[in-house]
Motif scaffolding. Structure first.
Motif, PDB file in Angstrom:
ATOM      1  N   GLY A 246     -11.510   3.127  13.746  1.00  0.00           N
ATOM      2  CA  GLY A 246     -10.780   4.020  12.789  1.00  0.00           C
ATOM      3  C   GLY A 246      -9.683   3.108  12.282  1.00  0.00           C
ATOM      4  O   GLY A 246      -8.890   3.695  11.502  1.00  0.00           O
ATOM      5  N   THR A 247      -9.208   2.099  12.734  1.00  0.00           N
ATOM      6  CA  THR A 247      -8.125   1.366  12.077  1.00  0.00           C
ATOM      7  C   THR A 247      -8.939  -0.151  11.485  1.00  0.00           C
ATOM      8  O   THR A 247      -9.456  -0.906  12.342  1.00  0.00           O
ATOM      9  CB  THR A 247      -7.215   0.673  13.245  1.00  0.00           C
ATOM     10  OG1 THR A 247      -6.509   1.811  13.684  1.00  0.00           O
ATOM     11  CG2 THR A 247      -6.307  -0.171  12.611  1.00  0.00           C
ATOM     12  N   LEU A 248      -8.860  -0.256  10.441  1.00  0.00           N
ATOM     13  CA  LEU A 248      -9.742  -1.547   9.706  1.00  0.00           C
ATOM     14  C   LEU A 248      -9.282  -2.583  10.564  1.00  0.00           C
ATOM     15  O   LEU A 248     -10.048  -3.470  10.974  1.00  0.00           O
ATOM     16  CB  LEU A 248      -9.388  -1.726   8.487  1.00  0.00           C
ATOM     17  CG  LEU A 248      -9.861  -3.038   7.745  1.00  0.00           C
ATOM     18  CD1 LEU A 248     -11.306  -2.781   7.514  1.00  0.00           C
ATOM     19  CD2 LEU A 248      -9.296  -2.985   6.437  1.00  0.00           C
TER      20      LEU A 248
ATOM     21  N   TYR B 238     -17.666   0.306   5.163  1.00  0.00           N
ATOM     22  CA  TYR B 238     -16.994   1.413   4.579  1.00  0.00           C
ATOM     23  C   TYR B 238     -17.532   1.442   3.136  1.00  0.00           C
ATOM     24  O   TYR B 238     -17.088   0.861   2.312  1.00  0.00           O
ATOM     25  CB  TYR B 238     -15.287   1.170   4.548  1.00  0.00           C
ATOM     26  CG  TYR B 238     -14.906   2.670   4.576  1.00  0.00           C
ATOM     27  CD1 TYR B 238     -15.225   3.403   3.631  1.00  0.00           C
ATOM     28  CD2 TYR B 238     -14.350   2.980   5.850  1.00  0.00           C
ATOM     29  CE1 TYR B 238     -14.586   4.886   3.629  1.00  0.00           C
ATOM     30  CE2 TYR B 238     -13.841   4.209   6.074  1.00  0.00           C
ATOM     31  CZ  TYR B 238     -14.001   5.181   4.981  1.00  0.00           C
ATOM     32  OH  TYR B 238     -13.629   6.373   5.069  1.00  0.00           O
TER      33      TYR B 238
ATOM     34  N   TYR C 204     -16.475   2.006  16.607  1.00  0.00           N
ATOM     35  CA  TYR C 204     -15.713   2.527  15.462  1.00  0.00           C
ATOM     36  C   TYR C 204     -14.383   3.044  15.985  1.00  0.00           C
ATOM     37  O   TYR C 204     -14.288   3.939  16.806  1.00  0.00           O
ATOM     38  CB  TYR C 204     -16.495   3.742  14.610  1.00  0.00           C
ATOM     39  CG  TYR C 204     -15.785   3.536  13.272  1.00  0.00           C
ATOM     40  CD1 TYR C 204     -15.701   2.840  12.198  1.00  0.00           C
ATOM     41  CD2 TYR C 204     -14.804   4.922  12.991  1.00  0.00           C
ATOM     42  CE1 TYR C 204     -15.281   2.849  11.192  1.00  0.00           C
ATOM     43  CE2 TYR C 204     -14.142   5.060  11.638  1.00  0.00           C
ATOM     44  CZ  TYR C 204     -14.506   4.101  10.834  1.00  0.00           C
ATOM     45  OH  TYR C 204     -13.943   4.144   9.539  1.00  0.00           O
TER      46      TYR C 204
ATOM     47  N   LYS D 260     -12.972   3.837   0.050  1.00  0.00           N
ATOM     48  CA  LYS D 260     -11.541   4.360   0.552  1.00  0.00           C
ATOM     49  C   LYS D 260     -10.603   3.179   0.652  1.00  0.00           C
ATOM     50  O   LYS D 260      -9.327   3.288   0.527  1.00  0.00           O
ATOM     51  CB  LYS D 260     -11.713   4.944   1.822  1.00  0.00           C
ATOM     52  CG  LYS D 260     -10.245   5.298   2.479  1.00  0.00           C
ATOM     53  CD  LYS D 260     -10.451   5.882   4.091  1.00  0.00           C
ATOM     54  CE  LYS D 260      -9.150   6.089   4.407  1.00  0.00           C
ATOM     55  NZ  LYS D 260      -8.982   6.798   5.933  1.00  0.00           N
TER      56      LYS D 260
ATOM     57  N   ASP E 270      -1.572  -0.650   9.198  1.00  0.00           N
ATOM     58  CA  ASP E 270      -2.876   0.010   8.785  1.00  0.00           C
ATOM     59  C   ASP E 270      -3.420   0.851  10.119  1.00  0.00           C
ATOM     60  O   ASP E 270      -3.002   0.561  11.293  1.00  0.00           O
ATOM     61  CB  ASP E 270      -3.740  -1.156   8.856  1.00  0.00           C
ATOM     62  CG  ASP E 270      -5.244  -0.615   8.530  1.00  0.00           C
ATOM     63  OD1 ASP E 270      -5.441  -0.004   7.626  1.00  0.00           O
ATOM     64  OD2 ASP E 270      -6.046  -1.204   9.398  1.00  0.00           O
ATOM     65  N   GLY E 271      -4.122   1.879   9.529  1.00  0.00           N
ATOM     66  CA  GLY E 271      -4.500   2.806  10.856  1.00  0.00           C
ATOM     67  C   GLY E 271      -3.462   3.934  11.259  1.00  0.00           C
ATOM     68  O   GLY E 271      -3.465   4.109  12.388  1.00  0.00           O
ATOM     69  N   SER E 272      -2.615   4.189  10.451  1.00  0.00           N
ATOM     70  CA  SER E 272      -1.393   5.207  10.874  1.00  0.00           C
ATOM     71  C   SER E 272      -1.754   6.381  11.541  1.00  0.00           C
ATOM     72  O   SER E 272      -1.018   6.715  12.305  1.00  0.00           O
ATOM     73  CB  SER E 272      -0.509   5.143   9.679  1.00  0.00           C
ATOM     74  OG  SER E 272      -1.159   5.468   8.523  1.00  0.00           O
TER      75      SER E 272
ATOM     76  N   ASN F 263     -18.067   4.956   9.758  1.00  0.00           N
ATOM     77  CA  ASN F 263     -17.753   6.216  10.094  1.00  0.00           C
ATOM     78  C   ASN F 263     -19.111   7.157   9.872  1.00  0.00           C
ATOM     79  O   ASN F 263     -19.447   7.516   8.941  1.00  0.00           O
ATOM     80  CB  ASN F 263     -16.696   6.638   9.244  1.00  0.00           C
ATOM     81  CG  ASN F 263     -16.273   8.098   9.524  1.00  0.00           C
ATOM     82  OD1 ASN F 263     -16.874   8.813  10.258  1.00  0.00           O
ATOM     83  ND2 ASN F 263     -15.100   8.377   9.292  1.00  0.00           N
TER      84      ASN F 263
ATOM     85  N   TYR G 221     -19.759  10.536   7.858  1.00  0.00           N
ATOM     86  CA  TYR G 221     -20.147  10.546   6.400  1.00  0.00           C
ATOM     87  C   TYR G 221     -21.470  10.205   6.322  1.00  0.00           C
ATOM     88  O   TYR G 221     -21.813  10.038   4.853  1.00  0.00           O
ATOM     89  CB  TYR G 221     -19.043   9.575   5.563  1.00  0.00           C
ATOM     90  CG  TYR G 221     -17.346   9.869   5.776  1.00  0.00           C
ATOM     91  CD1 TYR G 221     -16.947  11.098   5.987  1.00  0.00           C
ATOM     92  CD2 TYR G 221     -16.743   8.874   6.017  1.00  0.00           C
ATOM     93  CE1 TYR G 221     -15.499  11.510   5.953  1.00  0.00           C
ATOM     94  CE2 TYR G 221     -15.460   9.181   6.178  1.00  0.00           C
ATOM     95  CZ  TYR G 221     -15.021  10.621   6.066  1.00  0.00           C
ATOM     96  OH  TYR G 221     -13.464  10.580   6.246  1.00  0.00           O
TER      97      TYR G 221
ATOM     98  N   GLU H 122       0.731  -1.146   0.167  1.00  0.00           N
ATOM     99  CA  GLU H 122       0.177   0.108   0.063  1.00  0.00           C
ATOM    100  C   GLU H 122       0.974   1.212  -0.149  1.00  0.00           C
ATOM    101  O   GLU H 122       0.498   2.240  -0.468  1.00  0.00           O
ATOM    102  CB  GLU H 122      -0.796  -0.186   1.236  1.00  0.00           C
ATOM    103  CG  GLU H 122      -1.956   1.019   1.045  1.00  0.00           C
ATOM    104  CD  GLU H 122      -2.751   1.189   2.591  1.00  0.00           C
ATOM    105  OE1 GLU H 122      -3.425   0.230   2.975  1.00  0.00           O
ATOM    106  OE2 GLU H 122      -2.607   2.152   2.935  1.00  0.00           O
TER     107      GLU H 122
HETATM  108  P1  AHM Z   1      -4.715   4.114   6.189  1.00  0.00           P
HETATM  109  O1  AHM Z   1      -4.222   3.204   5.146  1.00  0.00           O
HETATM  110  O2  AHM Z   1      -4.241   5.429   5.658  1.00  0.00           O
HETATM  111  O3  AHM Z   1      -4.370   3.804   7.561  1.00  0.00           O
HETATM  112  O4  AHM Z   1      -6.260   4.047   6.143  1.00  0.00           O
HETATM  113  C1  AHM Z   1      -6.859   3.024   6.173  1.00  0.00           C
HETATM  114  C2  AHM Z   1      -7.943   3.094   7.176  1.00  0.00           C
HETATM  115  C3  AHM Z   1      -8.508   1.871   7.720  1.00  0.00           C
HETATM  116  O5  AHM Z   1      -7.610   1.316   8.893  1.00  0.00           O
HETATM  117  C4  AHM Z   1      -9.665   2.464   8.252  1.00  0.00           C
HETATM  118  O6  AHM Z   1     -10.636   1.332   8.407  1.00  0.00           O
HETATM  119  C5  AHM Z   1     -10.194   3.580   7.866  1.00  0.00           C
HETATM  120  O7  AHM Z   1      -8.857   4.024   7.033  1.00  0.00           O
HETATM  121  C6  AHM Z   1     -10.709   4.752   8.480  1.00  0.00           C
HETATM  122  O8  AHM Z   1     -11.023   5.650   7.495  1.00  0.00           O
HETATM  123  P2  AHM Z   1     -11.930   6.869   8.106  1.00  0.00           P
HETATM  124  O9  AHM Z   1     -10.948   7.892   9.049  1.00  0.00           O
HETATM  125  O10 AHM Z   1     -12.190   7.557   6.848  1.00  0.00           O
HETATM  126  O11 AHM Z   1     -13.039   6.385   9.081  1.00  0.00           O
END
Ligand code: AHM
Ligand code: MG
Length: 330
Positions: free
Chosen positions: A245-247, A263, A243, A270, A118-120, A210, A213, A93
């Motif tokens: 925000g880290t998949l 999502y 939620y 996304k 992921d989820g940085s 989320n 949105y 990625e």
């Molecule tokens: P990233 O690869 O920049 O970390 O983004 C992916 C992340 C996923 O881990 C998560 O599910 C999603 O983005 C959350 O997005 P949002 O902040 O739009 O809810």
């Protein structure tokens, strides 16, 4: 009586013994990857200490370049995997193009795709982050891996997994023979089998999306989420919202406890098909769950480009089917 202790290495070796034709290459590939994620786990644990240990700036106390954690993870995986002789190429990625195996190293028959961290955006606030990986077999002739080797639908994956750097570090993976989870014992540095044959409950009690949105959701998603909030104790509603925000974290909770993660396109999707949706879909299906774009199975999506994004809805069978019925209602 305590349960037998099974290290991930032993588990992988036992799985290999079920395939007498196996050369050991795939097993060795996973072992290399495990070393890389242990090193990432170590750095994640130290992430908050960088400032107080004086490690900021361009160089650390050892005179080495200090990397951001996502670049470190990218580098660590690449360097652990480039010389094992098992891969023909990689894709990440974090990189726009496919990553070739350096000429001087032996090339192998597998392709590795990964999301190194992921989820940085959650790193700096001490919230769970993860690594996701997916392995395919090479399908083109010749030694060097090509784009076509990466652009394969998810149902052809040989293995997929993720690591969650959470309150403990866990590695969850499948080779198409169920899903197993291992927890890192930091005192001995080994992943130990802690979750044998993970099964997702048929229905859950929470949804994960989320909500910010919501104005951009399609009508089906909007009506479905409204429905989840209606009070109806007979069907377990209202559902709770969870939620992170880290998949990896939202998926892990959904895999174990059931429920649904969504999502959708808002208005564009996304999450990336090859590094996020397809590997998670393989794991979800192996645990008895479902993963869909809303209109079709994630594992059947034919990729056309490396960084393709897809709507991604995953979770308990009954919950995801219910969602699809809302989205496909005319
Ligand atoms: P990233 O690869 O920049 O970390 O983004 C992916 C992340 C996923 O881990 C998560 O599910 C999603 O983005 C959350 O997005 P949002 O902040 O739009 O809810
Ligand atoms: Mg990601």
């Amino acid at each position: 009586m305590s349960a037998p202790i099974v290290t991930i290495q032993r588990h992988i070796a036992e799985e290999q013994s079920l395939h007498p034709e196996a050369t050991g290459s795939f097993t060795a590939l996973l072992w290399d990857l495990i070393l890389a994620v242990k090193m990432i786990a170590r750095e994640v644990r130290r992430a908050g200490l960088i400032d107080i240990l004086g490690l900021t700036g361009d160089q650390n106390v050892h005179g080495e370049q200090v990397q951001k954690l996502d670049e470190y993870a990218q580098d660590r995986i690449f360097k652990a995997m480039d010389h094992g002789g098992h891969l023909c190429c990689m894709a990440s990625e974090e990189r726009p193009e496919i990553i070739p195996i350096p000429k001087q190293f032996k090339h192998g028959k597998y392709v590795l795709m990964y999301d190194p961290l992921d989820g940085s955006s959650n790193i700096d606030v001490n919230i769970s982050i993860g690594t996701i990986f997916s392995v395919h077999r090479k399908v083109t002739p010749g030694e060097d891996g090509r784009l076509e080797d990466c652009l394969q639908p998810g149902h052809r994956q040989v293995a997929a997994g993720y690591v969650i750097y959470g309150s403990s570090v866990m590695l969850v993976y499948t080779t198409g023979n169920g899903v197993s989870g291992f927890t890192l014992d930091p005192t001995v540095g080994e992943f130990l089998l802690s979750h044998r044959n993970i099964r997702t409950p048929k229905r859950g009690k929470s949804y994960s999306i989320n909500e910010g949105y919501s104005r951009s959701w399609d009508e089906g998603t909007r009506k479905y989420v409204d429905y989840l909030k209606d009070k109806d104790p007979d069907t377990g509603r209202p559902y709770s919202l969870r939620y992170v925000g880290t998949l990896v974290a939202d998926f892990h909770r959904t895999l174990i406890n059931g429920g649904i993660f969504l999502y959708p396109a808002v208005p564009k999707p996304k999450l990336r098909l090859l590094y996020e949706a397809a590997p998670m879909a393989f794991i979800a299906e192996q645990a008895g769950g479902i993963a869909t774009t809303g209109t079709g199975r994630i594992l059947d999506v034919e990729p056309v480009e490396l960084h393709q994004k897809v709507p991604f809805i995953v979770g308990s069978e009954e919950d995801v089917r219910e969602y699809e019925s809302f989205v496909n209602r005319k």
